[in-house]
Scaffold this motif. Sequence first.
Motif, PDB file in Angstrom:
ATOM      1  N   GLY A 244       0.783  -1.222   0.000  1.00  0.00           N
ATOM      2  CA  GLY A 244       0.000   0.000   0.000  1.00  0.00           C
ATOM      3  C   GLY A 244       0.815   1.272   0.000  1.00  0.00           C
ATOM      4  O   GLY A 244       0.374   2.298   0.544  1.00  0.00           O
ATOM      5  N   TYR A 245       2.000   1.206  -0.590  1.00  0.00           N
ATOM      6  CA  TYR A 245       2.887   2.374  -0.609  1.00  0.00           C
ATOM      7  C   TYR A 245       3.353   2.619  -2.030  1.00  0.00           C
ATOM      8  O   TYR A 245       3.800   1.685  -2.696  1.00  0.00           O
ATOM      9  CB  TYR A 245       4.095   2.146   0.298  1.00  0.00           C
ATOM     10  CG  TYR A 245       4.844   3.403   0.662  1.00  0.00           C
ATOM     11  CD1 TYR A 245       4.578   4.074   1.843  1.00  0.00           C
ATOM     12  CD2 TYR A 245       5.818   3.923  -0.182  1.00  0.00           C
ATOM     13  CE1 TYR A 245       5.267   5.234   2.184  1.00  0.00           C
ATOM     14  CE2 TYR A 245       6.503   5.080   0.145  1.00  0.00           C
ATOM     15  CZ  TYR A 245       6.224   5.721   1.337  1.00  0.00           C
ATOM     16  OH  TYR A 245       6.898   6.883   1.676  1.00  0.00           O
ATOM     17  N   SER A 247       0.646   5.897  -0.920  1.00  0.00           N
ATOM     18  CA  SER A 247      -0.790   6.145  -0.908  1.00  0.00           C
ATOM     19  C   SER A 247      -1.060   7.433  -1.666  1.00  0.00           C
ATOM     20  O   SER A 247      -0.194   7.950  -2.375  1.00  0.00           O
ATOM     21  CB  SER A 247      -1.290   6.248   0.531  1.00  0.00           C
ATOM     22  OG  SER A 247      -0.808   7.447   1.140  1.00  0.00           O
ATOM     23  N   ASP A 248      -2.245   7.971  -1.495  1.00  0.00           N
ATOM     24  CA  ASP A 248      -2.572   9.260  -2.118  1.00  0.00           C
ATOM     25  C   ASP A 248      -2.210  10.439  -1.220  1.00  0.00           C
ATOM     26  O   ASP A 248      -2.500  11.585  -1.568  1.00  0.00           O
ATOM     27  CB  ASP A 248      -4.075   9.316  -2.448  1.00  0.00           C
ATOM     28  CG  ASP A 248      -4.465   8.303  -3.515  1.00  0.00           C
ATOM     29  OD1 ASP A 248      -3.613   8.027  -4.374  1.00  0.00           O
ATOM     30  OD2 ASP A 248      -5.600   7.789  -3.466  1.00  0.00           O
ATOM     31  N   ASP A 253       2.560   9.265   3.933  1.00  0.00           N
ATOM     32  CA  ASP A 253       3.637   8.369   3.496  1.00  0.00           C
ATOM     33  C   ASP A 253       4.970   8.755   4.116  1.00  0.00           C
ATOM     34  O   ASP A 253       5.787   7.893   4.469  1.00  0.00           O
ATOM     35  CB  ASP A 253       3.747   8.400   1.974  1.00  0.00           C
ATOM     36  CG  ASP A 253       2.572   7.730   1.283  1.00  0.00           C
ATOM     37  OD1 ASP A 253       1.899   6.908   1.931  1.00  0.00           O
ATOM     38  OD2 ASP A 253       2.335   8.039   0.096  1.00  0.00           O
TER      39      ASP A 253
END
Length: 290
Positions: A244-245, A247-248, A253
């Motif tokens: 999941g890296y 993210s938005d 992050d």
Amino acid sequence: MSRLAIGLFWLLHWLPLTVLSRIGEAFGLLLYVFVVPRRKVVLINLRLCFPELSEAERRALARRHFAANGRSVLERGLAWWAGPARLRRLVRIEGLDRLQALKAAGTPVILLTPHFVGLDMAGTRLSMEGDFVSVYAPQKNKVFDRWLHHGRSRFNDQLLLARTDGVRATVKAMKSGRPLYYLPDLDYGRKESIFVPFFGVQTATITGLPRLARLAGAAVMPSVVRMLPGGGGYVLELGEPWAGYPSDDVEADTRRMNAWLEGVVRTMPEQYYWVHRRFKTRPEGEPRIY
């Protein structure tokens, strides 16, 4: 004087590591005594990051840090001149299969590599496994600059970029199959940085990790080097790629990166690069720390 120091490094690299490590630790303790400005920086950093320790405990930790740093300085000669077989014995890599699997799948890779004292040894050893790209900061001392560059580029076809080369060259190199040996945990000033916590201190931190990961479509793989006691060599740990890296949320992050780094530092606090003025850049209105 610089050439004399290089000559000394060359002579010392012939010693067994068990002997060289003790000489390096003694050298580091001498630095603790005589290099007062850097000792002050280390003690300030430790006071900010480990307020739960007593003053005596922080000074003991600072001495251990200087001993480890002294080792890393003198053992750098191994990275510059030791043969491949010896380097393979001295630096063990764990998780290399993970990196090789990502490369085989054509996935760009960022090796998130914090500033622990064994950084250069790990980089030289890793370069024996293929072609990488890293960002190189030229040193003011031209003699040491030459040898540092040599140590990082002596095996295979390494690409060393300057920060002035820009993001595009780095992304291009990653997309061509070169993993990026990336060190984003220093104070690079206010430009391109945001303030996020590190050991509870608002710390100027560049956002390059999530931005590069997004631009290159790269997997982020933790890359941590541990100096083993008693001249036992080094271990380079290549961890599982982060899920999941990025993210938005660039700030989230960047916070994640610092939180991970803090957790690793706590496992071997004496080996982190505390001589750096990590908290030099302050939010507007805050007083100077150093």
